[in-house]
Design an enzyme around this catalytic site. Sequence first.
Site, mmCIF file in Angstrom:
data_model
loop_
_atom_site.group_PDB
_atom_site.id
_atom_site.type_symbol
_atom_site.label_atom_id
_atom_site.label_comp_id
_atom_site.label_asym_id
_atom_site.label_seq_id
_atom_site.Cartn_x
_atom_site.Cartn_y
_atom_site.Cartn_z
ATOM 1 N N TYR A 131 52.386 12.582 -0.908
ATOM 2 C CA TYR A 131 51.281 11.824 -1.522
ATOM 3 C C TYR A 131 49.897 12.387 -1.224
ATOM 4 O O TYR A 131 48.900 11.846 -1.684
ATOM 5 C CB TYR A 131 51.351 10.362 -1.030
ATOM 6 C CG TYR A 131 52.652 9.736 -1.403
ATOM 7 C CD1 TYR A 131 52.884 9.291 -2.706
ATOM 8 C CD2 TYR A 131 53.699 9.634 -0.481
ATOM 9 C CE1 TYR A 131 54.096 8.756 -3.072
ATOM 10 C CE2 TYR A 131 54.923 9.101 -0.845
ATOM 11 C CZ TYR A 131 55.114 8.667 -2.139
ATOM 12 O OH TYR A 131 56.322 8.143 -2.507
ATOM 13 N N ASP B 292 48.370 15.246 -2.080
ATOM 14 C CA ASP B 292 47.614 15.879 -3.166
ATOM 15 C C ASP B 292 46.886 14.825 -3.999
ATOM 16 O O ASP B 292 45.674 14.895 -4.187
ATOM 17 C CB ASP B 292 48.565 16.688 -4.069
ATOM 18 C CG ASP B 292 49.323 17.736 -3.282
ATOM 19 O OD1 ASP B 292 48.677 18.515 -2.582
ATOM 20 O OD2 ASP B 292 50.573 17.742 -3.347
ATOM 21 N N TYR C 67 56.909 12.708 8.739
ATOM 22 C CA TYR C 67 58.051 13.345 8.095
ATOM 23 C C TYR C 67 59.268 13.080 8.983
ATOM 24 O O TYR C 67 59.118 12.606 10.113
ATOM 25 C CB TYR C 67 57.811 14.855 7.950
ATOM 26 C CG TYR C 67 56.505 15.186 7.247
ATOM 27 C CD1 TYR C 67 56.328 14.848 5.905
ATOM 28 C CD2 TYR C 67 55.465 15.823 7.922
ATOM 29 C CE1 TYR C 67 55.130 15.146 5.247
ATOM 30 C CE2 TYR C 67 54.268 16.114 7.271
ATOM 31 C CZ TYR C 67 54.105 15.769 5.936
ATOM 32 O OH TYR C 67 52.928 16.039 5.299
ATOM 33 N N GLU D 252 47.353 15.739 5.466
ATOM 34 C CA GLU D 252 45.895 15.934 5.473
ATOM 35 C C GLU D 252 45.149 14.611 5.434
ATOM 36 O O GLU D 252 44.207 14.396 6.178
ATOM 37 C CB GLU D 252 45.453 16.701 4.217
ATOM 38 C CG GLU D 252 46.255 17.905 3.879
ATOM 39 C CD GLU D 252 45.984 19.042 4.812
ATOM 40 O OE1 GLU D 252 44.877 19.106 5.367
ATOM 41 O OE2 GLU D 252 46.896 19.870 5.010
#
Length: 382
Positions: free
Chosen positions: A15, A17, A193, A278
């Site tokens: 998610y 991007d 993750y 990020e």
Amino acid sequence: MRLRWDLFCSVVDNYGDIGICWRIARELVSQHGQQVRLWVDDLESFQRIWPAIALGCGLQQCEGVEVRAWSTDMPEVEPADVVVEAFACRVPEAFLLAMSARSPKPVWVNLEYFSAEAWVAEHHGLSSPHPRLPLTQYFFIPGLGAGTGGVPGDPAELATLRQFQVDARAVSVFRSALQIPQNPGLCVSLFAYENPAVWGLMRALAMHPQRTTLLVPEGRVLAQVAAFPGLDPGFARNPQPGQATSVEHLEVRVLPFLSQDAYDRLVWSSDINFVRGEDSFVRAQFAGKPMVWQPYLQNDDAHWHKLEAFSAQYMQGLPVTARIAMSEAWRVWNAGEIKPPAWQEWLGHLPEFQSQAQSWAIWLETQPGLVRELVKFCVSKL
Ligand code: TRH
């Protein structure tokens, strides 16, 4: 100066991007009065972080942004004043030709991921001519410090979240809506993750004298969390949003996948945040709470270089023993090692991590904002 923008976003996986592009698009409109057309090739992912997005809709307006479904049969449109290709996505050849035929040519930007590495300041702003067409692309790279593209954070949004953080009533309403206990003890959010290291963390939290609530939005790490020895077997087989189960001093609670706004509030109202990629990573920094970061796995150990570069700056204000404890916990987390003692040591330094995280957040807010820098940069290239 009001410019028109074409912002292109291709969702590779996860998610981040769309999460980052959506923040940029909204801030361009709300804070800088820009006119934005956001092209997204995966509306389903978009809808997960922003439920107002309608699926199967080629063109829609949302938060003042024109949202376009970006598919192979892209309509013929005149390129805007600025064309941004986010995270190495590429506009179709026909659109490139239209850009090169336009007068004046659009400012063409290659927006990269945020990184604290030294090369960012060396490469940010560099230009790269197109091999065939009369077009020049500029690299725009977010980062820390002078000469970089700045930090993604909308000042108005940050002010709202800072108010939320100290508004006990607002936090209580937020928690009720998600069935989070009003007194969760140590409140830990977990966005990660797949990671075998989660068992070591959970073991340490279960043994920690303070009661802990581990909040896990639906996602990739949930199956491993649920399989932790000692948790209810029914929960382990099929953990569902709204369910909770306990082992010793640890309560594990599954949350639904949240809207981006709600996720921000989760981060700002938790005592500790495990974040990844990020965008959640930068949110956790602004929240001023202790965090553990899991960068997105890349080839050639690039994620370890990112982690090291950021850690060196982020941890430098800590006393030596606390710095060692934090750095070992981050290493164990990213190496996927099951080591409860690393987490026990880390938990012992939480008060130091808390004050360091606050100082970092205050410093971060003094850094140039990505969107403001992007606007300045593009105006200078017109
Ligand atoms: O989802 P990510 O792992 O995204 C990654 C990274 O950006 C990575 O660098 C990139 O290369 C890869 O995708 C392709 O993690 P990130 O960056 O934190 O983005 C998550 C977004 O999802 C963020 O905007 C917050 C949002 N989110 C929600 O809206 N609701 C939720 O419940 C959660 C957990 C996250």
